[in-house]
Design a protein around this motif. Structure first.
Motif, short mmCIF file in Angstrom:
data_model
loop_
_atom_site.label_atom_id
_atom_site.label_comp_id
_atom_site.label_asym_id
_atom_site.label_seq_id
_atom_site.Cartn_x
_atom_site.Cartn_y
_atom_site.Cartn_z
N GLY A 1 3.86 5.16 -6.33
CA GLY A 1 3.10 5.26 -5.07
C GLY A 1 1.50 5.08 -5.43
O GLY A 1 0.86 4.43 -4.37
N LEU A 2 0.94 5.88 -6.24
CA LEU A 2 -0.36 6.04 -6.24
C LEU A 2 -0.91 4.53 -6.99
O LEU A 2 -1.69 3.90 -6.44
CB LEU A 2 -0.82 6.74 -7.45
CG LEU A 2 -2.32 6.79 -7.93
CD1 LEU A 2 -3.13 7.14 -6.61
CD2 LEU A 2 -2.50 8.06 -8.74
N LYS A 3 0.03 4.13 -7.87
CA LYS A 3 -0.21 2.70 -8.67
C LYS A 3 -0.42 1.56 -7.45
O LYS A 3 -1.13 0.94 -7.67
CB LYS A 3 0.76 2.58 -9.67
CG LYS A 3 0.00 1.87 -10.90
CD LYS A 3 1.03 1.75 -12.10
CE LYS A 3 0.52 1.07 -13.01
NZ LYS A 3 -0.87 1.15 -13.61
N ASN A 4 0.63 1.86 -6.66
CA ASN A 4 0.48 0.71 -5.61
C ASN A 4 -0.27 0.87 -4.31
O ASN A 4 0.12 0.30 -3.19
CB ASN A 4 2.16 0.23 -5.24
CG ASN A 4 2.72 -0.27 -6.41
OD1 ASN A 4 2.17 -0.93 -7.29
ND2 ASN A 4 4.02 0.52 -6.65
N ALA A 5 -1.03 1.84 -4.48
CA ALA A 5 -1.77 2.29 -2.98
C ALA A 5 -2.29 1.05 -2.41
O ALA A 5 -2.71 1.40 -1.10
CB ALA A 5 -2.65 3.54 -3.41
N ALA A 6 -2.77 0.04 -3.10
CA ALA A 6 -3.66 -1.03 -2.39
C ALA A 6 -3.01 -1.85 -1.52
O ALA A 6 -3.17 -2.72 -1.10
CB ALA A 6 -4.32 -2.02 -3.61
N ALA A 7 -1.53 -1.45 -1.51
CA ALA A 7 -0.66 -2.36 -0.58
C ALA A 7 -0.77 -1.58 0.91
O ALA A 7 -0.32 -2.30 1.70
CB ALA A 7 0.81 -2.07 -1.08
N ALA A 8 -1.52 -0.69 0.95
CA ALA A 8 -1.60 0.05 2.17
C ALA A 8 -2.33 -0.55 3.52
O ALA A 8 -3.17 -1.47 2.98
CB ALA A 8 -2.18 1.62 2.18
N GLU A 9 -2.23 -0.60 4.58
CA GLU A 9 -2.90 -1.33 5.41
C GLU A 9 -4.10 -0.39 6.09
O GLU A 9 -5.17 -0.90 6.05
CB GLU A 9 -2.28 -0.99 6.97
CG GLU A 9 -1.06 -2.14 7.28
CD GLU A 9 -0.62 -2.08 8.70
OE1 GLU A 9 -1.49 -2.27 9.60
OE2 GLU A 9 0.41 -1.55 8.83
#
Lengths: 504, 447
Positions: free
Chosen positions: B208-216
């Protein structure tokens, strides 16, 4: 060097130099008992270490307890936040002694980036003056952490400079954590400050009006008054037990330094004898009291466990010609205790135990556990110095089989490795030191907590009672271990527990 | 407030906050490049201040630490750090390693960035942050760790996922109720159809942290904590952020949901339906309290003492949900003028119309003086309108204040020495119920 010479310096000596104390060594009880005098002259280093504590923490445990004292930390603002837990001891200790619950007063000069560059002395000066005005304390202990040690702030110089402007006595205390790896230097640091700043030579203290009858009475009292040292390793309940034993030898007791006022400290210089409860704590100051004020001392046994409590009483009694009274006391106490312990013994018989704490405490408690019927299978001592030799000998003499001794300033990775091999039935560890064993599912009990009884005959009974309670239902840790993991790799458990100690 | 010292600081240093933050991340291992006593100082602090919560998977005295001594002060500590990291990787089992500097290693100028990047080039999941204690409080340490993670660990260029938001601003261990509070805000966001990455909650993962840049959007439930990290995130990954106050209780939760809804362009009718249903549920729980609330005359004056998250959030809850009179609100953090202004803004125009006196004061023993200056305790006349009946909502250091003014007390903000905290939280609608229970239980404790 004589101790009195050390006190001429601003900083106390570090223990790795004064006592050749060490923190990185793997051995066995027979190994350490055999080595005899000065068993380790060269300490090792670890190539992997975990965080532990520094001398600032035990020093603050003592300083925070002093009534009418303000602890002024001179460091970055985190140093001394440990007081948040020590404050519980301050509150409870005040309550059991004086029926008064009060928070300790600790302040921080909170050195920031600007102070690091331009120096923190001006801030400290102002802080001392303001603390004096706001809190009106008897003493202000100015405690230096790492930062002033590196940037070169002179806390003694500041104290000297502002002393004329403040009502409180200022005591500079040196606790720059990076300077010593032996945190027991904390006791020396506090006593160093007390010795240099609070104690007066007898001739400095002349009564305004002569009172011959009164001073004669006082003199006789002082001949029967002993100093009982408590550097915060005992709660009030333990002090009461030792007072009870000493009173029954006809002695009056002056307890210090914890929870004592400057007057009690001055009184200590006129006592007939100083009694240590732990050489790790007291050797520096008792030597000083002896050299400067001629107060002799006893410093050998720790009154934890049946046999050790007896030895401790005998050492004191001999100084007052009370040998017979001591034997009667010991015999009566032991008989009464033995009968009371009978109900617990069946559950303890043959169970194995691993003990971890400050060196003297760990060794004396191991002996106590043996007396209760446990079999000691390993000890981790936070450091090692020559004062403990006798204790290793005592343990080696009764050990059925040789067992491991880990000299480590905590380092739970070594402990996890050892415990997973040894799998003891019980583990006793210091505060913040039971977590490893608990997560492995081993029943645990805290070896030091100022709310609980550990010392003297009462302590033996109360420890037995608590262990009996723990062992009657140890399921809590067992369940923890089923669902939680320690953060160590599988490979680590296969390596030697001491493989990261590089011998010096 | 003194300008020369802080009385009983209600925080640790930035290293302490940083270490606690890393401990709170799933599978993460902090590596302290510091003197030996720092870790122990933190452990003792949490022991006394954090609702009986000390450490976690790797915290307390378990954390690897280079334990620098005089030798390193003189000759530099990067060799020792390299050795420590190398052996940490062999001994410790972790998914992410975070190197954190203390005062000593920072003053002597150890270059940890090059050491850390050397290991990163070998493929190790490792990040470094300069968190020397003199930089600031533990709240800032939290911010510094997040900055490092967002800059050097969160993957760049991750394809955006609709309806995914990141959530931070609740500082582990400094907010004893962090786990429950994160959970409470997460539930609020999920109730309007969002997916939440909250990094520190029990169910969060490293992925979740690693892919946090996928957030809106990044939602920071704080006006102070984690704001610089939000700026970093925006710079590095181009994701905007929305700072909102900690939503404690129904009024704040309503406003929180509406703001997020507006910002993300979510269908407001859905959100309004959620608000109606949550409020209806909340008040059904309160319904049977109505008799006793009135019969026992449970309305109180109050003093609120807390950190930058809690002080305004608790004052608002007391004023707008419980219908109390929190006349004095004390924020014990050291803040900049703009931060003070932001917090002040949160307490202006409360729904109840009640206005509280917001004071910034680090020293707890001065609170009584602030109280007395606005409302004298004694008056030389027969009829007098004192600050009574009162309640003190603060930290465990407010017990003396409470005793002094004869008021019951509840510890909520750091330090919380006298409560055990596991999954309790005060955020969201259900958090309001928890807080009402805890406050009123303290009022009627002697009943």
């Amino acid at each position: 060097m004589s101790t009195i010479e050390y006190f001429k310096h601003k900083d106390p000596p570090k223990r790795e130099e004064r006592l050749k104390a060490c923190i990185a060594h793997g051995d066995t009880v027979c190994g350490l008992a055999r080595k005899g005098k000065g068993c380790l002259t060269q300490d090792g280093e670890r190539s992997f270490t975990q965080g532990s504590i520094c001398l600032l923490l035990p020093a603050l445990a003592m300083l925070n307890s002093l009534p009418d004292n303000v602890v002024l930390l001179h460091s970055a603002l985190g140093c001394g936040s440990c007081t948040h837990s020590q404050n519980a001891n301050v509150r409870m200790g005040g309550n059991v002694r004086w029926g008064r619950v009060k928070d300790g007063v600790w302040l921080s000069t909170a050195l920031d980036e600007t102070d690091v560059i331009s120096g923190g002395e001006p801030k400290l000066e102002q802080a001392i003056i303001e603390a004096d005005r706001r809190y009106r304390p008897r003493t202000i202990t100015v405690v230096a952490g790492c930062v002033p040690g590196i940037i070169g702030d002179d806390i003694d110089g500041v104290a000297q400079k502002v002393q004329p402007q403040v009502a409180a006595r200022i005591l500079p205390v040196h606790c720059e954590g990076f300077k010593t790896k032996i945190w027991a230097t904390a006791y020396d640091a506090v006593f160093h400050a007390v010795g240099r700043n609070l104690l007066e030579d007898p001739e400095e203290r002349q009564p305004v009006l002569p009172d011959e009858e009164g001073s004669g009475r006082e003199k006789i009292r002082l001949q029967r008054t002993v100093n009982l040292m408590n550097v915060s390793s005992m709660g009030r309940v333990d002090e009461v037990e030792l007072e009870r034993l000493l009173n029954s030898l006809g002695l009056e007791v002056n307890i210090f330094p914890v929870f004592s006022r400057p007057d009690d400290m001055v009184k200590a210089t006129r006592a007939a004898l100083s009694i240590s409860t732990c050489p790790t704590h007291d050797d520096y100051f008792l030597s000083y009291l002896h050299e400067r004020f001629g107060v002799p001392f006893v410093l050998k046994h720790m009154p934890i466990g049946i046999n050790n409590t007896g030895l401790w009483i005998r050492d004191v009694a001999t100084r007052f010609g009370q040998e017979e009274a001591a034997e009667r006391l010991i015999a009566a106490e032991e008989a009464e205790l033995e009968e009371a312990l009978a109900e617990f013994r069946p559950l303890f018989a043959g169970k194995t135990v691993f003990v971890s704490a400050g060196e003297f405490r760990a060794l004396a408690t191991a002996k106590l556990l043996e007396e209760l019927g446990f079999r000691v299978v390993g000890i981790r001592s936070f450091h090692h110095d020559a004062y403990a030799e006798g204790e290793y000998e005592k343990l080696a003499a009764t050990a059925g089989e040789d067992y491991v001794i880990d000299i480590a300033n905590v380092q739970p990775f070594e402990e996890a490795n050892l415990l997973s091999r040894i799998r003891p039935d019980l583990f006793l560890g210091h505060a913040n030191g039971n977590m490893t064993a608990a997560k492995l599912g081993i029943p645990t009990h805290v070896i030091y907590n100022t709310g609980l009884a550990y010392i003297g005959y009462r302590g033996v009974y109360e420890i037995a009672r608590r262990l009996h309670r723990q062992l009657r239902n140890p399921i809590y840790n067992r369940k923890l271990s089923r669902h939680l993991q320690l953060p160590y790799s599988d490979e680590w458990y296969g390596e030697s527990p001491f493989s990261h100690i590089k011998t010096g | 407030m003194s300008s020369h010292f802080i009385e009983r600081p209600r925080y640790v240093c930035s290293l302490g906050g940083a270490a606690a933050t890393v401990t709170a991340l799933p599978g993460a291992i902090p590596i302290l490049h510091a003197a030996s006593g720092c870790a122990g100082n933190f452990a003792w602090t949490w022991n006394g201040g954090s609702g009986l919560q000390v450490g976690g998977y790797c915290g307390s005295l378990t954390v690897p630490s280079s334990n620098v001594q005089e030798h390193e002060v003189v000759f530099g500590g990067t060799d020792r750090l390299t050795e420590e990291i190398r052996n940490t990787l062999r001994i410790m089992k972790g998914e992410l390693f975070v190197v954190l500097t203390g005062c000593v290693t920072e003053v002597i100028g150890d270059d940890i960035r090059s050491v850390v990047s050397g290991f990163r080039e070998e493929g190790v999941a490792i990040v470094g942050a300069e968190t020397g204690g003199f930089k600031g409080t533990s709240y800032y340490g939290y911010d510094l760790v997040l900055q490092a993670l967002f800059r050097d660990y969160v993957e760049k260029g991750t394809p955006p996922v609709n309806g995914l938001v990141n959530l931070w601003g609740i500082v582990p261990y400094m907010d004893q109720f962090w786990r429950g509070n994160i959970e409470g805000v997460r539930k609020l966001l999920e109730s309007i159809g969002l997916t939440v990455n909250s990094f520190f909650a029990t169910d969060d993962t490293q992925a979740g942290l690693k892919n946090a840049a996928a957030a809106e959007l990044n939602i920071v439930v704080s006006d102070v904590y984690g704001i610089e990290a939000a700026e970093t995130f925006r710079e590095v990954h181009g994701i905007p952020y929305l700072p909102l106050p900690l939503p404690v209780g129904p009024s704040a939760s309503d406003a929180f949901l509406r703001e997020v809804t507006e910002r993300l362009g979510i269908d407001p009718t859905r959100t309004e339906a959620v608000i109606v249903s949550e409020n209806s549920r909340y008040y059904r729980y309160l319904e049977p309290l109505t008799d006793c609330y009135n019969d026992l005359d449970l309305q109180r004056y109050a003093v609120v003492v807390g950190d930058a998250n809690y002080a305004p959030a608790l004052a608002r809850f007391l004023a707008d949900d419980l219908g109390w009179l929190p006349e004095l609100t004390v924020c014990t953090d050291q803040l900049g003028e703009d931060e003070k202004e932001r917090l002040g803004g949160r307490l202006r125009a409360l729904e109840s119309g009640f206005s509280t006196n917001l004071v910034f004061e680090t020293d707890g023993s001065e609170v009584i003086n602030h109280l007395n200056s606005s409302r004298p305790r004694y008056a030389d006349r027969k009829y007098h309108n004192p600050f009574s009946p009162a309640f003190v909502l603060g930290s465990s250091l407010e017990r003396e204040l409470a005793q002094g003014i004869g008021a019951p007390h509840l510890s909520v903000s750091f330090p919380v020495a006298n409560r055990a905290v596991l999954d309790r939280g005060y955020t969201g609608y259900s958090g309001g119920l928890r807080l009402t229970e805890d406050i009123l239980s303290a009022v009627v404790a002697a009943r």
